[in-house]
Write a protein that holds these residues in place. Structure first.
Motif, PDB file in Angstrom:
ATOM      1  N   ALA A  23     -48.726 126.001  46.069  1.00  0.00           N
ATOM      2  CA  ALA A  23     -47.564 126.331  45.236  1.00  0.00           C
ATOM      3  C   ALA A  23     -47.200 125.168  44.321  1.00  0.00           C
ATOM      4  N   THR A  24     -47.327 123.948  44.841  1.00  0.00           N
ATOM      5  CA  THR A  24     -46.981 122.767  44.052  1.00  0.00           C
ATOM      6  C   THR A  24     -47.980 122.545  42.924  1.00  0.00           C
ATOM      7  N   LEU A  25     -49.258 122.715  43.197  1.00  0.00           N
ATOM      8  CA  LEU A  25     -50.261 122.595  42.136  1.00  0.00           C
ATOM      9  C   LEU A  25     -49.964 123.582  41.009  1.00  0.00           C
ATOM     10  N   LEU A  26     -49.661 124.824  41.373  1.00  0.00           N
ATOM     11  CA  LEU A  26     -49.355 125.851  40.373  1.00  0.00           C
ATOM     12  C   LEU A  26     -48.149 125.457  39.529  1.00  0.00           C
ATOM     13  N   ALA A 198     -37.717 124.141  57.512  1.00  0.00           N
ATOM     14  CA  ALA A 198     -39.114 124.512  57.724  1.00  0.00           C
ATOM     15  C   ALA A 198     -39.547 125.303  56.500  1.00  0.00           C
ATOM     16  N   LEU A 199     -40.846 125.506  56.356  1.00  0.00           N
ATOM     17  CA  LEU A 199     -41.375 126.234  55.211  1.00  0.00           C
ATOM     18  C   LEU A 199     -41.798 127.645  55.603  1.00  0.00           C
ATOM     19  N   VAL A 200     -41.708 128.533  54.638  1.00  0.00           N
ATOM     20  CA  VAL A 200     -42.197 129.899  54.835  1.00  0.00           C
ATOM     21  C   VAL A 200     -42.988 130.297  53.596  1.00  0.00           C
ATOM     22  N   HIS A 201     -43.993 131.142  53.792  1.00  0.00           N
ATOM     23  CA  HIS A 201     -44.786 131.644  52.666  1.00  0.00           C
ATOM     24  C   HIS A 201     -45.162 133.091  52.936  1.00  0.00           C
ATOM     25  N   GLU A 221     -40.017 127.733  46.257  1.00  0.00           N
ATOM     26  CA  GLU A 221     -38.751 127.016  46.041  1.00  0.00           C
ATOM     27  C   GLU A 221     -38.964 125.514  46.183  1.00  0.00           C
ATOM     28  N   LEU A 222     -39.761 125.128  47.176  1.00  0.00           N
ATOM     29  CA  LEU A 222     -40.065 123.706  47.344  1.00  0.00           C
ATOM     30  C   LEU A 222     -40.780 123.169  46.111  1.00  0.00           C
ATOM     31  N   ALA A 223     -41.753 123.920  45.612  1.00  0.00           N
ATOM     32  CA  ALA A 223     -42.490 123.482  44.424  1.00  0.00           C
ATOM     33  C   ALA A 223     -41.558 123.318  43.233  1.00  0.00           C
ATOM     34  N   GLU A 224     -40.606 124.234  43.102  1.00  0.00           N
ATOM     35  CA  GLU A 224     -39.625 124.146  42.012  1.00  0.00           C
ATOM     36  C   GLU A 224     -38.776 122.886  42.158  1.00  0.00           C
ATOM     37  N   ALA A 225     -38.351 122.603  43.387  1.00  0.00           N
ATOM     38  CA  ALA A 225     -37.535 121.405  43.638  1.00  0.00           C
ATOM     39  C   ALA A 225     -38.332 120.132  43.364  1.00  0.00           C
ATOM     40  N   LYS A 240     -32.946 108.345  47.902  1.00  0.00           N
ATOM     41  CA  LYS A 240     -32.052 109.417  48.346  1.00  0.00           C
ATOM     42  C   LYS A 240     -32.812 110.472  49.155  1.00  0.00           C
ATOM     43  N   ARG A 241     -32.071 111.092  50.071  1.00  0.00           N
ATOM     44  CA  ARG A 241     -32.532 112.314  50.712  1.00  0.00           C
ATOM     45  C   ARG A 241     -31.961 113.478  49.917  1.00  0.00           C
ATOM     46  N   LEU A 242     -32.821 114.316  49.408  1.00  0.00           N
ATOM     47  CA  LEU A 242     -32.412 115.462  48.623  1.00  0.00           C
ATOM     48  C   LEU A 242     -32.527 116.700  49.506  1.00  0.00           C
ATOM     49  N   TRP A 243     -31.403 117.250  49.895  1.00  0.00           N
ATOM     50  CA  TRP A 243     -31.371 118.299  50.918  1.00  0.00           C
ATOM     51  C   TRP A 243     -31.585 119.674  50.299  1.00  0.00           C
ATOM     52  N   LEU A 244     -32.614 120.373  50.780  1.00  0.00           N
ATOM     53  CA  LEU A 244     -32.883 121.745  50.357  1.00  0.00           C
ATOM     54  C   LEU A 244     -32.431 122.733  51.436  1.00  0.00           C
ATOM     55  N   THR A 245     -31.811 122.215  52.454  1.00  0.00           N
ATOM     56  CA  THR A 245     -31.279 123.006  53.561  1.00  0.00           C
ATOM     57  C   THR A 245     -29.957 122.355  53.950  1.00  0.00           C
ATOM     58  N   PRO A 246     -29.029 123.060  54.588  1.00  0.00           N
ATOM     59  CA  PRO A 246     -27.762 122.425  54.975  1.00  0.00           C
ATOM     60  C   PRO A 246     -27.974 121.170  55.810  1.00  0.00           C
ATOM     61  N   GLN A 247     -27.207 120.140  55.492  1.00  0.00           N
ATOM     62  CA  GLN A 247     -27.350 118.863  56.183  1.00  0.00           C
ATOM     63  C   GLN A 247     -26.762 118.986  57.587  1.00  0.00           C
TER      64      GLN A 247
END
Length: 248
Positions: A23-26, A198-201, A221-225, A240-247
């Protein structure tokens, strides 16, 4: 993020053959970056690279089979990348793995040995190999993908959480090096930690159609971030820690 934000940038992706890597490569190719992918699995890496090339005709996406547990090999990969493309603007660390137990008492220290190599040693080697090249540019980023469990360990995840916490600390130390190098003008290069639960696909959803995957981050979503970190100044994201889930 606009399509051309990363036009001309050269971004290396370590651990590129898994679902998050693909996803990140794309996403990076879509944004206009030259993408240099690495993985230990040559066959899966070739598939990921071909997929990104096919999706974005004209994008430069290359693949290197690299043993990131070998510091000399990792340095050689970094040097080759910068020499071939003239610059290096990013290293995205997606090398992952998990081992756990049903209770703290049942923790198998062999799991620690495995995770220390996968989750810590590869961070040490990629950061040491790419620091100088990233520092030579004006918008470099070192991005570690981590897990919320590093900040709130659970009994059966002692080895995993400790390894992730160590990887975070190492990455934040790199960020301090970038801060010091920037002096009064502030850092021009950044090291950041993107934190997920955690990740889901799609394949996971297909295997477990009734699962909720609550709080999970989709690999797209991770790739977008990841791509979006270049939209922000180095001072905003460095150390920095950039939170993509509630801290927690």
């Amino acid at each position: 993020m606009s399509k051309g934000t990363l036009d001309g940038a050269v971004v290396a992706v370590a651990g590129a053959a898994g679902p998050a890597g693909r996803a990140t490569l794309l996403r990076l190719a879509e944004a206009g970056a030259t993408v240099v992918a690495a993985d230990a699995d040559a066959a899966r890496l070739a598939e990921a690279v071909d997929s990104a090339r096919y999706a974005h005709g004209g994008a430069t996406v290359t693949g290197d089979t690299v043993d990131l547990l070998d510091l000399a090999a990792t340095r050689a990969w970094a040097d080759k990348t910068e020499k071939e493309f003239g610059r290096i603007d990013g290293l995205v660390h997606l090398v992952g793995g998990w081992r756990g137990s049903s209770s703290f008492a049942e923790t198998d220290l062999a799991d620690w040995d495995f995770l220390e190599k996968l989750l810590i040693r590869t961070v040490q080697h990629t950061s040491l190999a790419f620091e100088a090249g990233l520092s030579r540019g004006d918008n470099g980023r070192y991005l570690l993908i981590s897990a919320a469990g590093a900040s709130k360990p659970t009994a059966g995840n002692a080895a995993y959480a400790a390894a992730k916490a160590a990887a975070e600390a190492w990455t934040l130390a790199l960020g301090d090096a970038f801060r010091k190098a920037g002096g009064e003008d502030g850092p021009k290069t950044a090291a950041s930690v993107l934190v997920i639960k955690a990740l889901v696909h799609d394949a996971m959803r297909a295997e477990r159609p009734n699962a909720k995957f609550a709080g999970f981050t989709d690999v797209t979503e991770l790739a977008e971030a990841i791509a979006g970190v270049w939209d922000r100044t180095a001072a905003e994201v460095n150390g920095k820690r950039l939170w993509l889930t509630p801290q927690p």
